[in-house]
Design a protein around this motif. Structure first.
Motif, mmCIF file in Angstrom:
data_model
loop_
_atom_site.group_PDB
_atom_site.id
_atom_site.type_symbol
_atom_site.label_atom_id
_atom_site.label_comp_id
_atom_site.label_asym_id
_atom_site.label_seq_id
_atom_site.Cartn_x
_atom_site.Cartn_y
_atom_site.Cartn_z
ATOM 1 N N LEU A 11 0.832 -1.209 0.000
ATOM 2 C CA LEU A 11 0.000 0.000 0.000
ATOM 3 C C LEU A 11 0.865 1.257 0.000
ATOM 4 C CD1 LEU A 11 -2.775 -0.900 2.606
ATOM 5 C CD2 LEU A 11 -3.061 -0.648 0.154
ATOM 6 N N MET A 12 1.894 1.259 0.820
ATOM 7 C CA MET A 12 2.772 2.421 0.902
ATOM 8 C C MET A 12 3.446 2.689 -0.433
ATOM 9 S SD MET A 12 4.437 1.605 4.642
ATOM 10 C CE MET A 12 5.740 2.799 4.436
ATOM 11 N N HIS A 13 3.889 1.644 -1.096
ATOM 12 C CA HIS A 13 4.576 1.828 -2.377
ATOM 13 C C HIS A 13 3.615 2.284 -3.474
ATOM 14 C CE1 HIS A 13 8.593 0.472 -1.282
ATOM 15 N NE2 HIS A 13 8.041 -0.521 -0.594
ATOM 16 N N TYR A 14 2.418 1.717 -3.509
ATOM 17 C CA TYR A 14 1.432 2.165 -4.505
ATOM 18 C C TYR A 14 1.059 3.631 -4.275
ATOM 19 C CZ TYR A 14 0.533 -2.466 -6.503
ATOM 20 O OH TYR A 14 0.652 -3.669 -7.154
ATOM 21 N N ASP A 15 0.868 3.999 -3.025
ATOM 22 C CA ASP A 15 0.559 5.408 -2.720
ATOM 23 C C ASP A 15 1.727 6.316 -3.076
ATOM 24 O OD1 ASP A 15 -1.953 4.748 -1.792
ATOM 25 O OD2 ASP A 15 -1.340 4.633 0.319
ATOM 26 N N TYR A 16 2.933 5.820 -2.894
ATOM 27 C CA TYR A 16 4.108 6.627 -3.238
ATOM 28 C C TYR A 16 4.189 6.858 -4.746
ATOM 29 C CZ TYR A 16 8.992 7.908 -3.924
ATOM 30 O OH TYR A 16 10.133 8.545 -4.314
ATOM 31 N N ILE A 17 3.922 5.822 -5.525
ATOM 32 C CA ILE A 17 3.926 5.985 -6.985
ATOM 33 C C ILE A 17 2.866 6.992 -7.406
ATOM 34 C CG2 ILE A 17 3.379 4.821 -9.158
ATOM 35 C CD1 ILE A 17 4.762 2.380 -8.183
ATOM 36 N N ALA A 18 1.666 6.863 -6.845
ATOM 37 C CA ALA A 18 0.584 7.790 -7.196
ATOM 38 C C ALA A 18 0.976 9.228 -6.823
ATOM 39 C CB ALA A 18 -0.700 7.392 -6.493
ATOM 40 N N HIS A 19 1.608 9.393 -5.665
ATOM 41 C CA HIS A 19 2.018 10.730 -5.231
ATOM 42 C C HIS A 19 3.085 11.301 -6.165
ATOM 43 C CE1 HIS A 19 3.090 14.041 -2.565
ATOM 44 N NE2 HIS A 19 4.363 13.653 -2.643
ATOM 45 N N CYS A 20 4.049 10.475 -6.570
ATOM 46 C CA CYS A 20 5.105 10.942 -7.473
ATOM 47 C C CYS A 20 4.525 11.395 -8.812
ATOM 48 C CB CYS A 20 6.136 9.834 -7.694
ATOM 49 S SG CYS A 20 7.174 9.482 -6.261
ATOM 50 N N ILE A 21 3.563 10.632 -9.332
ATOM 51 C CA ILE A 21 2.965 10.989 -10.618
ATOM 52 C C ILE A 21 2.142 12.271 -10.501
ATOM 53 C CG2 ILE A 21 1.355 10.237 -12.409
ATOM 54 C CD1 ILE A 21 2.195 7.373 -11.810
ATOM 55 N N GLU A 22 1.370 12.381 -9.438
ATOM 56 C CA GLU A 22 0.523 13.560 -9.270
ATOM 57 C C GLU A 22 1.341 14.843 -9.134
ATOM 58 O OE1 GLU A 22 -2.222 13.218 -6.083
ATOM 59 O OE2 GLU A 22 -3.173 11.393 -6.837
ATOM 60 N N ASN A 43 11.333 5.029 -15.124
ATOM 61 C CA ASN A 43 11.598 4.547 -13.763
ATOM 62 C C ASN A 43 10.294 4.217 -13.025
ATOM 63 O OD1 ASN A 43 14.368 4.860 -14.095
ATOM 64 N ND2 ASN A 43 14.354 6.974 -13.323
ATOM 65 N N ILE A 44 9.269 5.048 -13.235
ATOM 66 C CA ILE A 44 7.985 4.794 -12.591
ATOM 67 C C ILE A 44 7.364 3.503 -13.112
ATOM 68 C CG2 ILE A 44 5.592 5.600 -12.497
ATOM 69 C CD1 ILE A 44 7.309 6.983 -10.488
ATOM 70 N N ILE A 45 7.457 3.260 -14.407
ATOM 71 C CA ILE A 45 6.884 2.039 -14.990
ATOM 72 C C ILE A 45 7.604 0.807 -14.458
ATOM 73 C CG2 ILE A 45 6.632 0.745 -17.140
ATOM 74 C CD1 ILE A 45 6.072 3.390 -18.541
ATOM 75 N N ILE A 46 8.938 0.872 -14.373
ATOM 76 C CA ILE A 46 9.700 -0.255 -13.824
ATOM 77 C C ILE A 46 9.319 -0.497 -12.365
ATOM 78 C CG2 ILE A 46 12.017 -1.028 -13.193
ATOM 79 C CD1 ILE A 46 13.065 0.476 -15.643
ATOM 80 N N TYR A 47 9.188 0.579 -11.613
ATOM 81 C CA TYR A 47 8.779 0.505 -10.203
ATOM 82 C C TYR A 47 7.399 -0.140 -10.092
ATOM 83 C CZ TYR A 47 8.524 2.324 -5.382
ATOM 84 O OH TYR A 47 8.450 2.457 -4.024
ATOM 85 N N HIS A 48 6.475 0.271 -10.957
ATOM 86 C CA HIS A 48 5.112 -0.267 -10.936
ATOM 87 C C HIS A 48 5.093 -1.753 -11.274
ATOM 88 C CE1 HIS A 48 0.771 -0.194 -12.634
ATOM 89 N NE2 HIS A 48 0.758 -0.396 -11.340
ATOM 90 N N GLU A 49 5.878 -2.150 -12.261
ATOM 91 C CA GLU A 49 5.931 -3.564 -12.641
ATOM 92 C C GLU A 49 6.489 -4.428 -11.516
ATOM 93 O OE1 GLU A 49 4.753 -5.120 -15.212
ATOM 94 O OE2 GLU A 49 3.952 -3.284 -16.102
ATOM 95 N N LYS A 50 7.470 -3.906 -10.800
ATOM 96 C CA LYS A 50 8.010 -4.659 -9.663
ATOM 97 C C LYS A 50 6.954 -4.829 -8.571
ATOM 98 C CE LYS A 50 12.895 -3.444 -10.222
ATOM 99 N NZ LYS A 50 14.070 -2.754 -9.629
ATOM 100 N N LEU A 51 6.172 -3.777 -8.342
ATOM 101 C CA LEU A 51 5.113 -3.865 -7.337
ATOM 102 C C LEU A 51 4.052 -4.886 -7.739
ATOM 103 C CD1 LEU A 51 4.340 -0.264 -6.023
ATOM 104 C CD2 LEU A 51 5.462 -2.156 -4.852
ATOM 105 N N LEU A 52 3.708 -4.907 -9.017
ATOM 106 C CA LEU A 52 2.727 -5.891 -9.485
ATOM 107 C C LEU A 52 3.265 -7.311 -9.330
ATOM 108 C CD1 LEU A 52 1.467 -4.070 -12.712
ATOM 109 C CD2 LEU A 52 0.250 -4.320 -10.547
ATOM 110 N N SER A 53 4.558 -7.486 -9.559
ATOM 111 C CA SER A 53 5.172 -8.809 -9.354
ATOM 112 C C SER A 53 5.139 -9.195 -7.878
ATOM 113 C CB SER A 53 6.611 -8.802 -9.874
ATOM 114 O OG SER A 53 6.655 -8.522 -11.250
ATOM 115 N N LEU A 54 5.405 -8.233 -6.999
ATOM 116 C CA LEU A 54 5.334 -8.507 -5.564
ATOM 117 C C LEU A 54 3.907 -8.845 -5.128
ATOM 118 C CD1 LEU A 54 7.711 -5.769 -4.088
ATOM 119 C CD2 LEU A 54 8.108 -8.237 -4.178
#
Length: 224
Positions: A45-56, A78-89
């Motif tokens: 949750l923290m990582h998904y919220d962090y990605i959303a905050h960075c994009i916004e 970098n954001i896309i790579i980060y997102h793909e890693k989160l989806l894998s996790l």
């Protein structure tokens, strides 16, 4: 003069010790597994919220600085790579906890059904309080898992909203095309799953209560 207090048989003492030890180990095992799941889900949750905050909060630099397009593309990459890693996790989390979650929900449904049935058969006040406490703890355990499943779903889906909110209209055409792909992927949010059978969210708790009540009604009909 004989003693009024008779000594307890050694077998009864050992049986009580074994019973309490098994109950303690079972409770600790269930709580530990649930806490581990909640901690892992909270990290996601923290990582998904962090990605959303960075994009916004990101401001397009293609029209502001030299090599702004390159800077924007590097950020998005970098954001896309980060997102793909989160989806894998998230998939890894489901692989680890999928079967235990399914067993947990099946056992919770049976427990709530049988506890509700026993409450209606007429028991003493002491037993009634114990059953109510047991029923509350079983329901709270199931709701806790559903709560984190709902939060995970909302956090991962929130990335698509963040993509729409930030000032993408000032970006380069290539940036916009990549952003569309990311938004499309984010519209299929990460879901906490009890194997492939159950997607866990707040709706799951409602379904669990409905199933428990149906079996409870069936037992009452057969009992009467």
């Amino acid at each position: 003069m004989k003693s009024i207090i008779e000594p307890l048989p050694i077998g009864k003492i050992l049986g009580s010790v074994a019973q309490y030890s098994v109950a303690y180990c079972t409770a600790v095992g269930q709580i530990s597994a649930d806490l581990l799941l909640c901690v892992a889900a909270t990290q996601l949750l923290m990582h998904y919220d962090y990605i959303a905050h960075c994009i916004e909060t990101y401001r397009i630099k293609s029209k502001m600085v030299t090599n702004g397009v390159k800077h924007d593309m590097e950020f998005l990459r970098n954001i896309i790579i980060y997102h793909e890693k989160l989806l894998s996790l998230s998939d890894m989390l489901n692989d680890v906890f999928g079967v235990p979650l399914l067993v947990n929900f099946m056992s919770s449904a049976c427990l709530m059904c049988f506890l509700g049935f026993q409450l209606t058969t007429g028991v003493s006040t002491e037993i009634l309080l114990k059953l109510l406490l047991f029923l509350f703890s079983s329901s709270a355990q199931a709701y806790l898992i559903c709560y984190f499943g709902q939060k995970l779903l909302e956090a991962s889906a929130g990335i698509s909203n963040a993509v729409y909110i930030h000032n993408w209209f000032e970006a380069d055409l290539k940036y916009k095309k990549m952003l569309v792909q990311m938004a499309r992927r984010a519209q299929r949010p990460a879901v906490l799953k009890a194997t492939v059978l159950i997607n866990i969210s707040n709706v799951t708790m409602t379904d669990l209560l409905q199933i428990s009540y149906k079996f409870f009604a069936l037992l009452r009909t057969m009992y009467n």
